[in-house]
Design a protein around this motif. Structure first.
Motif, short mmCIF file in Angstrom:
data_model
loop_
_atom_site.label_atom_id
_atom_site.label_comp_id
_atom_site.label_asym_id
_atom_site.label_seq_id
_atom_site.Cartn_x
_atom_site.Cartn_y
_atom_site.Cartn_z
N THR A 1 21.61 -9.55 -25.99
CA THR A 1 22.88 -10.06 -26.49
C THR A 1 24.01 -9.63 -25.57
OG1 THR A 1 23.33 -8.12 -27.86
CG2 THR A 1 22.07 -9.92 -28.87
N CYS A 2 25.12 -10.37 -25.63
CA CYS A 2 26.31 -10.00 -24.86
C CYS A 2 26.84 -8.65 -25.34
CB CYS A 2 27.38 -11.07 -25.03
SG CYS A 2 26.99 -12.63 -24.23
N ASN A 3 26.80 -8.44 -26.64
CA ASN A 3 27.29 -7.19 -27.20
C ASN A 3 26.56 -5.98 -26.60
OD1 ASN A 3 28.88 -5.77 -29.47
ND2 ASN A 3 26.79 -5.10 -29.86
N ALA A 4 25.24 -6.06 -26.52
CA ALA A 4 24.46 -4.96 -25.94
C ALA A 4 24.76 -4.78 -24.47
CB ALA A 4 22.97 -5.23 -26.15
N ALA A 5 24.92 -5.89 -23.75
CA ALA A 5 25.18 -5.81 -22.31
C ALA A 5 26.54 -5.17 -22.03
CB ALA A 5 25.13 -7.21 -21.70
N ARG B 1 23.17 -15.74 -29.23
CA ARG B 1 22.20 -14.77 -29.74
C ARG B 1 22.86 -13.56 -30.39
NH1 ARG B 1 19.50 -16.11 -24.92
NH2 ARG B 1 20.21 -14.21 -23.90
N ASP B 2 24.19 -13.44 -30.24
CA ASP B 2 24.88 -12.32 -30.89
C ASP B 2 24.98 -12.50 -32.39
OD1 ASP B 2 26.83 -10.38 -28.80
OD2 ASP B 2 25.54 -11.94 -28.03
N GLY C 1 44.68 -23.79 -22.26
CA GLY C 1 44.18 -24.51 -23.42
C GLY C 1 42.68 -24.61 -23.39
N GLY C 2 42.01 -23.91 -24.30
CA GLY C 2 40.56 -23.93 -24.33
C GLY C 2 40.02 -22.80 -25.17
N ASN C 3 38.70 -22.66 -25.19
CA ASN C 3 38.05 -21.60 -25.96
C ASN C 3 37.82 -20.37 -25.08
OD1 ASN C 3 37.93 -23.58 -27.88
ND2 ASN C 3 35.72 -23.90 -27.75
N VAL C 4 37.94 -19.19 -25.68
CA VAL C 4 37.63 -17.95 -24.97
C VAL C 4 36.80 -17.05 -25.88
CG1 VAL C 4 39.63 -17.99 -23.45
CG2 VAL C 4 39.82 -16.91 -25.69
N ASP C 5 36.05 -16.16 -25.25
CA ASP C 5 35.17 -15.26 -26.00
C ASP C 5 34.83 -14.07 -25.13
OD1 ASP C 5 33.72 -14.40 -28.15
OD2 ASP C 5 32.13 -15.91 -28.01
N GLU C 6 34.44 -12.96 -25.78
CA GLU C 6 33.86 -11.80 -25.11
C GLU C 6 34.71 -11.31 -23.93
OE1 GLU C 6 30.94 -10.40 -26.27
OE2 GLU C 6 30.93 -11.87 -27.88
N HIS D 1 24.80 -9.45 -17.60
CA HIS D 1 25.74 -9.85 -18.63
C HIS D 1 25.70 -11.37 -18.85
CE1 HIS D 1 28.54 -6.10 -18.65
NE2 HIS D 1 27.26 -5.78 -18.55
N TYR D 2 25.62 -12.10 -17.75
CA TYR D 2 25.59 -13.57 -17.87
C TYR D 2 24.30 -14.04 -18.54
CZ TYR D 2 25.45 -18.49 -16.61
OH TYR D 2 25.37 -19.86 -16.66
N ILE D 3 23.17 -13.49 -18.13
CA ILE D 3 21.90 -13.89 -18.72
C ILE D 3 21.86 -13.58 -20.21
CG2 ILE D 3 19.40 -13.46 -18.71
CD1 ILE D 3 19.61 -12.98 -15.71
N ALA D 4 22.52 -12.50 -20.61
CA ALA D 4 22.54 -12.12 -22.03
C ALA D 4 23.24 -13.18 -22.89
CB ALA D 4 23.24 -10.78 -22.21
N GLY D 5 24.10 -13.96 -22.27
CA GLY D 5 24.80 -15.01 -23.00
C GLY D 5 24.18 -16.37 -22.89
#
Length: 297
Positions: free
Chosen positions: A56-60, A112-113, A271-276, A292-296
């Motif tokens: 997961t991104c959180n773990a990474a 997957r988070d 203008g757009g979506n953002v995360d993490e 980190h990228y593969i985790a997402g």
């Protein structure tokens, strides 16, 4: 002559038999036993596990001890810091700007988070001073670092660009900016610092294709680098510092003035979506960024 022919056929048959025996022997040696280690990719209806240290991104992110980490999973506290350091950010609406919290797991940057949430920032037309506060999340006061990594996932179709993430001198409003990631009107990703003059790296490709992308900028004694989706765009080895003329800054997700920077877009407000969104007080390596990228994905 007949006997000679039979002898030749017998020898040929013996050679074929010997070759088959050798193949079977080698195959048995190469096949993994129940205790053998190997890399596998396992896919089910919801998740994909690859040969990556993090699922997961959180773990990474947490594995690299982030200075701050905005997951945007808490709609009651959009600026909640998940790094464990308590550096919560504040949401400033400003003008008619706003943030929408997404809740569709299948369209999350890091599906997957599990929580399936992100935020959408809005660009409201012409570049005005009000642009500076549209959907803005600002950290508390920080000391501007010279060794750091900034990392954020984004998704957009904008053709007006805008600032996504970086350091600002002011908490809100029009501000002096540095150590930041922004888009130009073509959707190219820029990473910039200002050690007395504008130093920027940008992607040749455009990324305003309505797909989630991870942008990462690093600065250290080894230079400044930009990565998009864990692919290194380029590095500048002789740029090892950012602006040291101000002692306090604020990490801001969302708009601020980029009008004087190279490739400056039509809008300060992305203008757009953002995360993490995350900040680290170290320069992540290419391998760490890839993990980190593969985790997402």
């Amino acid at each position: 002559m007949i006997l000679i022919g039979v002898e030749k056929r017998s020898r040929a048959l013996g050679m074929v038999t010997l070759a088959l025996a050798l193949v079977l022997c080698l195959t048995a040696q190469l096949m993994p036993s129940s205790s053998a280690g190997f890399t596998a990719k396992v896919t089910n209806s919801a998740n994909t596990a690859a040969s990556n240290p993090y699922f997961t991104c959180n773990a990474a992110v947490l594995a690299k001890s982030p200075y701050l980490y905005y997951k945007f999973d808490n709609t009651q506290n959009i600026g909640l810091d998940s790094s464990g350091t308590g550096r919560n950010g504040q949401y400033y609406r400003g003008g008619s700007g706003s943030i929408t919290a997404g809740t569709t797991t299948s369209d999350d940057a890091c599906s997957r988070d599990g929580l399936g949430k992100w935020i959408q920032l809005y660009d409201y037309g012409s570049k005005t001073q009000n642009d500076q506060n549209y959907g803005l999340i600002s950290s508390g006061a920080v000391t501007p670092p010279n060794t750091f990594t900034i990392e954020i996932w984004f998704k957009t179709t904008t053709t007006r660009g805008g600032r996504i993430f970086g350091l600002s001198r002011s908490l809100t409003g029009v501000s002096y900016v540095d150590r930041h990631i922004y888009l130009d009107n073509q959707g190219r990703v820029y990473f910039g610092v200002y050690p007395g003059s504008y130093k920027t790296i940008y992607s040749f490709a455009s990324f305003n294709d309505n797909t989630w992308h991870m942008a990462t900028g690093t600065l250290s004694s080894a230079g400044m680098c930009l990565y998009v989706d864990a692919v290194r765009m380029t590095c500048i080895p002789n740029v090892t510092q950012a602006d040291n003329t101000f002692s306090t800054g604020y990490w801001r997700v969302g708009s601020d003035s980029v009008r004087d920077w190279p490739g400056f877009p039509s809008s300060d407000a992305f203008g757009g979506n953002v995360d993490e969104a995350a900040v680290y007080l170290s320069a992540l390596t290419a391998a760490q960024i890839q993990a980190h990228y593969i985790a997402g994905r």
